[in-house]
Design a protein around this motif. Sequence first.
Motif, PDB file in Angstrom:
ATOM      1  N   ALA A 130       0.810  -1.269  -0.019  1.00  0.00           N
ATOM      2  CA  ALA A 130       0.006   0.013   0.115  1.00  0.00           C
ATOM      3  C   ALA A 130       0.921   1.465  -0.091  1.00  0.00           C
ATOM      4  O   ALA A 130       0.598   2.340  -0.478  1.00  0.00           O
ATOM      5  N   GLN A 131       2.016   1.299   0.655  1.00  0.00           N
ATOM      6  CA  GLN A 131       2.815   2.449   0.955  1.00  0.00           C
ATOM      7  C   GLN A 131       3.840   2.607  -0.006  1.00  0.00           C
ATOM      8  O   GLN A 131       4.568   3.648  -0.095  1.00  0.00           O
ATOM      9  N   GLY A 132       4.347   1.585  -0.628  1.00  0.00           N
ATOM     10  CA  GLY A 132       5.592   1.385  -1.470  1.00  0.00           C
ATOM     11  C   GLY A 132       6.968   1.426  -0.776  1.00  0.00           C
ATOM     12  O   GLY A 132       7.169   1.585   0.323  1.00  0.00           O
ATOM     13  N   TRP A 133       8.013   1.372  -1.503  1.00  0.00           N
ATOM     14  CA  TRP A 133       9.324   1.006  -0.949  1.00  0.00           C
ATOM     15  C   TRP A 133      10.057   2.289  -0.452  1.00  0.00           C
ATOM     16  O   TRP A 133      10.418   2.099   0.906  1.00  0.00           O
ATOM     17  N   ALA A 134       9.871   3.547  -0.562  1.00  0.00           N
ATOM     18  CA  ALA A 134      10.288   4.608  -0.416  1.00  0.00           C
ATOM     19  C   ALA A 134       9.688   4.845   1.286  1.00  0.00           C
ATOM     20  O   ALA A 134      10.562   5.168   2.061  1.00  0.00           O
ATOM     21  N   THR A 135       8.459   4.815   1.273  1.00  0.00           N
ATOM     22  CA  THR A 135       7.770   5.098   2.476  1.00  0.00           C
ATOM     23  C   THR A 135       8.314   3.961   3.610  1.00  0.00           C
ATOM     24  O   THR A 135       8.625   4.156   4.627  1.00  0.00           O
ATOM     25  N   THR A 136       8.281   2.767   3.092  1.00  0.00           N
ATOM     26  CA  THR A 136       8.540   1.508   4.178  1.00  0.00           C
ATOM     27  C   THR A 136      10.037   1.776   4.610  1.00  0.00           C
ATOM     28  O   THR A 136      10.179   1.570   5.829  1.00  0.00           O
TER      29      THR A 136
END
Length: 378
Positions: free
Chosen positions: A76-82
């Motif tokens: 849901a949030q993608g790699w950058a946010t994770t």
Amino acid sequence: MVCATTGAVDAARDCRDLRLDACRGLALWFIFVDHVPDNSLSWLTPRNYGFSDTSEVFVFISGYTCMLAYGGALAAQGWATTVVRALRRAWEIYAAFLVLLLAYAALVWVVGNGERFVDETNTGFFFRDPGPTLVHVALLQFAPVNTDILLTFAILHICFPVVLWMMMTSPTFTLVISFLLYMMVQLFSWQVPAWPSGELYFNPFAWQFLFVIGAWYVYVGSASLRPILKSRTLLIVALAYLAFSLFMALSWEFKSLEALIPSAVTGLIYPIYKSHLAPVRLLHFLSLALVVSRLTPPQWNGPARPLMTAIIRCGENSLSIYCIGVLLAFIGQVVLTDVSSGFAMQLLISIAGIAVMVIAATLLTWETQLDRRGPRLF
């Protein structure tokens, strides 16, 4: 209602397994009791009844919850946010370590003017060589007594985005690579150096394996191992190993039992290094985890009793409560040294310390529920 931990990381978005918080909260109580020197109540903690202790619980659950939190939010949030979230958590652990270190040193100074308790707490370098000490603290190379696990946790969280990427690519390959790194520690003593000499007490090269096992289990292991974990034969083997570990641990305290152990057995299992997560410790924890998982229900329906609520509150705020527990353990050490070392005082210190931890955890949970982020002032 709490979800069952079926290995699906997507479940993390919908529910929270309170068994994890309960295990962490109880582990925090045990750690505090164990950290008070010469505390007779440490006989109530798992440390004296097997090869492993509560440190393994924390590291395994940390890997487990990291995969739940970050792996579950990745789609849901993608790699950058994770990645940012994982690194922010690493920073929170590092910042908590720095605040704890400052408070620890201040307490030692207030109690002993920088002369008493400096060896017992490994804080003497602060007062003798503050400049070099602060540099090595910033580089994650120095820690006072009972705070070193925070350095390993910070390192593991910094590395978790790489672990997550590898896990998403090939969980089996990730587990194999982690195991090979663990074996390099066992065979060749690979280590992370510490200052002024030696290595980090919780060697990240070794403890990362238990961390990765926790992440792997929640991602694919729970589903793939379910038939094996439900095996009655495996449960009997785990119970037998726990009984063997219990006998060996008791032999350390009762010499009459030590004479019953064949030299071939002692030569095979000793030395049992905690810093390197010796294989017998790892097997003991995995056996204990199997037995506990078989005895506890996967779902918790019904109201929590006050004692369980208190334990869960501490588990929910594990980082802060751990730091508070370290300071309380030192205060307890001072009281036992300067006031009384009798059993009544040990009991009072243990109960009072746990009560303070519960109160602090309750306030932290209350503050979190009321918190509303205000405008950024700068």
